[in-house]
Scaffold this motif. Structure first.
Motif, PDB file in Angstrom:
ATOM      1  N   GLY A  33       0.866  -1.105  -0.038  1.00 45.84           N
ATOM      2  CA  GLY A  33      -0.186   0.015  -0.010  1.00 45.84           C
ATOM      3  C   GLY A  33       0.919   1.293   0.022  1.00 45.84           C
ATOM      4  N   ASN A  34       2.078   0.986  -0.180  1.00 44.16           N
ATOM      5  CA  ASN A  34       3.210   2.260  -0.115  1.00 44.16           C
ATOM      6  C   ASN A  34       3.005   3.146   1.059  1.00 44.16           C
TER       7      ASN A  34
ATOM      8  N   LEU B 232       5.479 -10.417  -4.839  1.00 44.92           N
ATOM      9  CA  LEU B 232       4.748  -9.317  -4.019  1.00 44.92           C
ATOM     10  C   LEU B 232       3.368  -9.156  -4.336  1.00 44.92           C
ATOM     11  N   ALA B 233       2.823  -9.709  -5.407  1.00 43.10           N
ATOM     12  CA  ALA B 233       1.295  -9.818  -5.652  1.00 43.10           C
ATOM     13  C   ALA B 233       0.820 -10.990  -4.744  1.00 43.10           C
ATOM     14  N   ASP B 234       1.590 -12.121  -4.451  1.00 43.64           N
ATOM     15  CA  ASP B 234       1.047 -13.083  -3.438  1.00 43.64           C
ATOM     16  C   ASP B 234       0.800 -12.551  -2.223  1.00 43.64           C
ATOM     17  N   ILE B 235       1.968 -11.748  -1.806  1.00 46.02           N
ATOM     18  CA  ILE B 235       1.897 -11.170  -0.489  1.00 46.02           C
ATOM     19  C   ILE B 235       0.686 -10.111  -0.215  1.00 46.02           C
TER      20      ILE B 235
ATOM     21  N   LYS C 164      -9.278  -8.080  -9.073  1.00 48.47           N
ATOM     22  CA  LYS C 164      -7.970  -8.634  -9.690  1.00 48.47           C
ATOM     23  C   LYS C 164      -7.448 -10.006  -9.074  1.00 48.47           C
ATOM     24  N   TYR C 165      -7.582  -9.810  -7.771  1.00 45.03           N
ATOM     25  CA  TYR C 165      -7.118 -11.170  -7.091  1.00 45.03           C
ATOM     26  C   TYR C 165      -8.403 -12.250  -6.718  1.00 45.03           C
TER      27      TYR C 165
END
Length: 445
Positions: free
Chosen positions: A357-358, A403-406, A441-442
């Motif tokens: 989430g930066n 990173l996408a999985d996390i 997306k997920y």
């Protein structure tokens, strides 16, 4: 061990001071005249000097002058039975730290040494902070030590003086809104208004009304005239956040505005001319949206005169502790909390976490931690478990994930533990529209 030089011609004073100062754990050197004191000072460079102003071979003020020009950083305390206000002022001007008239007690000497050590400690902290801050740039809430981001800011300074449209791209939460405000503050329009339009938060007809305004009766619910944000931004800057979500109909009308700097309010025939600068931001690839026929190519080129890409927080790890400390200070004041620093263990966990989430997520975590902290330090116990344990999990050899999985696992966990999309978005530090897209997306419906 701290070195102390005592310069005095009175043997009783020398013996008394030596015993007392050594009891305080200091290394003591003695000089019985001015020239001997100067020679020992140059050779040993003591941190503290106790100097009598009445010496057999030269005036103490001359000795003080020699010490101040010798180049070493020392704290000199002048001690003398010949105390006057004039000599005290003169001694301070020549670099003396304090002035102690004879006769003095051991307690007075102890207090003097304590004060000197306290100041030395503060000076050391200041020097450490200066070293840490080398290369750090701060403009309001925009803070960075990243060489890449500082290079970006040099480009921003160049374009800020112009009226060119700017497109800010990058992941959600990377600070594009803060950068837009910074551009405005550096521009010739800084004294004009800065108006934000959230293109993702409003439906098509509401966004059109928000941008251009409307007159009474223009549509159902338009019970009074409304001034649009383009009109409000006249003389300043309008910031279009999430511009990729603008509908095709609004895109067409906004393109006309960019070409001619004029528009009509909804339901009106009167043309309004405004003078403003446009900054747009997107967390999606606009070129892909153009290819998918979801965003007008001509509008893309109009907005993208200069593109500035803001890198994600995981690619600028040196900024994580800077931002964390900045917002810790801010939230401590807002919440009347006496939390002044972050423990090293907590700092390591913040650095290790990839921050999907930066900056927005980091701000949320620090805000939460500041409120929950029961000590003067924000510790690892004040961090969410998935962040506090992230570093330990990686060190114990757990399978590394993308990173996408996390991000997917973390979003899923937050959705399971919250009651609404808005609440989950607040916990994640992102806006509900972005969370809605990520959920799609997920496939987390």
């Amino acid at each position: 061990m701290t070195k102390v030089l005592v310069v005095d011609d009175d043997e009783n004073i020398l013996t008394t001071l030596q015993i007392h100062l050594e009891d305080l754990g200091l290394a003591v050197s003695l000089a019985r005249c001015g020239r001997e004191g100067i020679e020992i000072f140059r050779r040993l460079q003591p941190e503290i000097v106790l100097l009598d102003l009445k010496l057999p071979d030269m005036d103490g003020m001359d000795v003080l002058q020699e010490l101040s020009t010798a180049g070493a950083k020392s704290f000199v305390a002048v001690i003398t039975a010949y105390a006057t206000i004039d000599t005290a002022v003169q001694a301070i001007k020549l670099g003396a730290f304090d002035y102690l008239p004879k006769p003095f007690t051991p307690a007075q000497v102890s207090h003097l040494i304590e004060m000197i050590n306290r100041v030395r400690g503060l000076e050391s902290e200041v020097q450490t902070l200066k070293e840490k801050l080398k290369g750090v740039l701060q403009e309001g809430d925009f803070i960075t030590a990243s060489r890449n981001v500082r290079s970006i800011l040099r480009t921003v300074r160049q374009v800020a003086d112009s009226d060119a449209n700017i497109l800010l791209s990058g992941e959600s939460g990377t600070g594009k809104g803060v950068l837009a405000r910074l551009i405005h503050s550096w521009s010739p329009r800084k004294d004009g208004p800065f108006i934000t339009v959230d293109c993702a938060a409003l439906q098509e007809n509401l966004l059109e009304s928000d941008l251009f305004g409307h007159v009474k009766g223009a549509f159902t619910g338009a019970i009074r005239d409304k001034v649009g944000k383009l009109e409000l931004a006249n003389g300043g800057t309008v910031f279009l956040d999430e511009v990729s979500e603008m509908s095709p109909a609004v895109q067409a009308k906004f393109l006309h505005f960019l070409q001619y700097r004029e528009f009509e309010r909804l339901g009106d025939v009167r043309t309004i001319h405004v003078d403003l600068r446009v900054i747009a931001a997107t967390n999606r690839e606009l070129e892909e949206r153009v290819q998918e026929k979801l965003f007008r190519k001509d509008l893309f080129y109009r907005l993208n005169v200069v593109e500035i890409f803001m890198p994600p927080l995981r690619e600028r790890p040196e900024d994580i502790p800077l931002l964390a400390e900045h917002y810790l200070s801010l939230f401590a004041k807002q919440n009347n909390k006496n939390v002044s620093r972050i423990t090293e263990q907590a700092r390591d966990s913040l650095r290790a976490y990839p921050w999907p989430g930066n900056i927005r997520e980091l701000i949320n975590v620090i805000h939460r931690g500041t409120i929950l902290s029961r000590d003067k330090c924000l510790s690892i116990e004040d961090l969410p478990q998935h962040i506090a344990h992230y570093r330990a999990s990686a060190q114990h050899g757990e399978e590394l994930a993308s990173l996408a999985d996390i991000e997917r696992l973390h979003i899923r966990k937050v959705l399971l533990h919250t009651t609404s999309l808005e609440e989950a978005a607040q916990v994640l530090g992102i806006d509900p529209t972005t969370l809605w897209r990520k959920r799609k997306k997920y496939q987390l419906d």
